[in-house]
Design a protein around this motif. Structure first.
Motif, PDB file in Angstrom:
ATOM      1  N   ARG A 196      -5.990  -8.710   3.055  1.00 12.96           N
ATOM      2  CA  ARG A 196      -6.887  -8.196   1.093  1.00 12.96           C
ATOM      3  C   ARG A 196      -7.565  -6.560   1.278  1.00 12.96           C
ATOM      4  O   ARG A 196      -7.077  -6.085   1.079  1.00 12.96           O
ATOM      5  CB  ARG A 196      -6.993  -9.203   1.162  1.00 12.96           C
ATOM      6  CG  ARG A 196      -6.930  -8.956  -0.279  1.00 12.96           C
ATOM      7  CD  ARG A 196      -8.148 -10.650  -1.307  1.00 12.96           C
ATOM      8  NE  ARG A 196      -9.082 -10.348  -0.820  1.00 12.96           N
ATOM      9  CZ  ARG A 196     -10.221 -10.945  -2.069  1.00 12.96           C
ATOM     10  NH1 ARG A 196      -9.591 -12.606  -3.029  1.00 12.96           N
ATOM     11  NH2 ARG A 196     -11.453 -11.343  -1.229  1.00 12.96           N
TER      12      ARG A 196
ATOM     13  N   ARG B 244      -5.074  -3.973   1.947  1.00 14.80           N
ATOM     14  CA  ARG B 244      -4.374  -3.303   0.554  1.00 14.80           C
ATOM     15  C   ARG B 244      -5.053  -2.781  -0.245  1.00 14.80           C
ATOM     16  O   ARG B 244      -4.645  -1.689  -0.378  1.00 14.80           O
ATOM     17  CB  ARG B 244      -3.709  -4.958   0.531  1.00 14.80           C
ATOM     18  CG  ARG B 244      -2.142  -5.020   1.117  1.00 14.80           C
ATOM     19  CD  ARG B 244      -1.617  -6.053   0.609  1.00 14.80           C
ATOM     20  NE  ARG B 244      -1.789  -7.373   0.796  1.00 14.80           N
ATOM     21  CZ  ARG B 244      -2.771  -8.503   0.900  1.00 14.80           C
ATOM     22  NH1 ARG B 244      -2.622  -8.572   2.351  1.00 14.80           N
ATOM     23  NH2 ARG B 244      -3.254  -9.557   0.462  1.00 14.80           N
ATOM     24  N   GLN B 245      -6.234  -3.298  -0.772  1.00 14.67           N
ATOM     25  CA  GLN B 245      -7.044  -2.647  -1.424  1.00 14.67           C
ATOM     26  C   GLN B 245      -7.708  -2.051  -0.892  1.00 14.67           C
ATOM     27  O   GLN B 245      -7.093  -0.789  -2.071  1.00 14.67           O
ATOM     28  CB  GLN B 245      -8.945  -3.684  -1.678  1.00 14.67           C
ATOM     29  CG  GLN B 245      -7.396  -5.419  -2.445  1.00 14.67           C
ATOM     30  CD  GLN B 245      -9.036  -6.505  -2.408  1.00 14.67           C
ATOM     31  OE1 GLN B 245     -10.336  -5.701  -1.497  1.00 14.67           O
ATOM     32  NE2 GLN B 245      -8.546  -6.840  -3.047  1.00 14.67           N
TER      33      GLN B 245
ATOM     34  N   ARG C 112      -6.587   0.409   0.916  1.00 16.37           N
ATOM     35  CA  ARG C 112      -4.841   1.505   1.669  1.00 16.37           C
ATOM     36  C   ARG C 112      -5.578   1.800   3.140  1.00 16.37           C
ATOM     37  O   ARG C 112      -5.629   3.313   3.611  1.00 16.37           O
ATOM     38  CB  ARG C 112      -4.730   2.549   0.748  1.00 16.37           C
ATOM     39  CG  ARG C 112      -4.317   1.912  -0.563  1.00 16.37           C
ATOM     40  CD  ARG C 112      -4.122   3.802  -1.366  1.00 16.37           C
ATOM     41  NE  ARG C 112      -3.947   2.605  -2.757  1.00 16.37           N
ATOM     42  CZ  ARG C 112      -3.312   3.597  -3.581  1.00 16.37           C
ATOM     43  NH1 ARG C 112      -3.498   5.580  -3.447  1.00 16.37           N
ATOM     44  NH2 ARG C 112      -2.777   3.458  -4.995  1.00 16.37           N
TER      45      ARG C 112
ATOM     46  N   PRO D 128      -2.494   0.149   9.271  1.00  8.66           N
ATOM     47  CA  PRO D 128      -1.851  -1.333   9.200  1.00  8.66           C
ATOM     48  C   PRO D 128      -2.770  -2.222  10.395  1.00  8.66           C
ATOM     49  O   PRO D 128      -2.917  -1.805  11.345  1.00  8.66           O
ATOM     50  CB  PRO D 128      -0.400  -1.216   9.521  1.00  8.66           C
ATOM     51  CG  PRO D 128      -0.222   0.088   9.720  1.00  8.66           C
ATOM     52  CD  PRO D 128      -0.991   1.035   9.371  1.00  8.66           C
TER      53      PRO D 128
END
Length: 217
Positions: free
Chosen positions: A56, A59-60, A62, A65
């Motif tokens: 999370r 994603r937040q 950026r 991966p």
């Protein structure tokens, strides 16, 4: 509970360090967690919650991966083996977290061993490593040089001396799991192993000398 996101050199991937216990019973003097003692084991769900929170955050913010997950936070994973095994199975399951099995690493100490009857030793075969594994700090060093068999065995000799001085349980297991890729220094590792199991040298059982290999192109 310690959980650390590590953007890797080059900025293309992120690694995650997670915990398997709250505190630790191993008492390693170089580790602040070792001074806490063991409070409790984490359930598999709590271990996986660290990964979910990390995803999370990635994603937040950026971030690159998530590729590598390392059990290198609080706790000794082998002292919570059932829950760690459940967590690892879901981390690599294609319908769960779907991480590559070669990118989930369980780092262990277990010296002395549970029960206090034996001691294990982790030794190195090289100074640095050429494998470049992103989950391993040694991988960022590159390979400086191979160790000679005599230098590999010196680690065992020093360990045996320490065991005598500190009255630790007898040395039973030797694992090539420190610096280096043993198969990239195969001749010297073979010489060292032959002496480790020779009845007139170190006289360890052959089944208790383990050579851990990476060899990931």
């Amino acid at each position: 509970v310690e959980c650390v996101l590590i953007p890797m050199v080059g900025g293309k991937t992120t690694s995650l360090c997670i915990s398997s216990q709250v505190g630790c019973s191993r008492g390693c003097t170089f580790c602040s967690t070792g001074t806490m003692g063991l409070l409790r084991n984490l359930r598999a769900e709590e271990i996986l919650a660290q990964v979910w929170l990390a995803l999370r955050t990635i994603r937040q913010r950026r971030l690159p991966p998530l590729v590598n997950v390392v059990f290198m936070g609080m706790g000794e994973p082998l002292n919570n083996l059932d829950e760690v095994r459940r967590a690892v199975e879901l981390l690599v399951h294609p319908k769960a977290f779907a991480l590559s099995a070669r990118c989930v690493c369980v780092e262990c100490v277990l010296i002395p061993m549970v029960g206090g009857k034996t001691t294990s030793l982790c030794i190195s075969s090289q100074v640095g490593c050429s494998r470049g594994c992103t989950f391993c700090s040694t991988g960022t060093m590159g390979l400086l040089r191979n160790l000679r068999a005599e230098e590999i065995l010196a680690q065992v000799w020093l360990a045996l001396r320490t065991i005598r001085q500190r009255r630790l349980p007898p040395l039973v297991n030797v694992v090539f799991m420190g610096m280096g890729e043993p198969l990239n220094n195969l001749d010297e590792v073979r010489r060292a192993v032959e002496l480790l199991v020779h009845p007139k040298a170190f006289a360890l059982s052959a089944r208790c000398v383990c050579v851990e290999c990476v060899l990931i192109p």
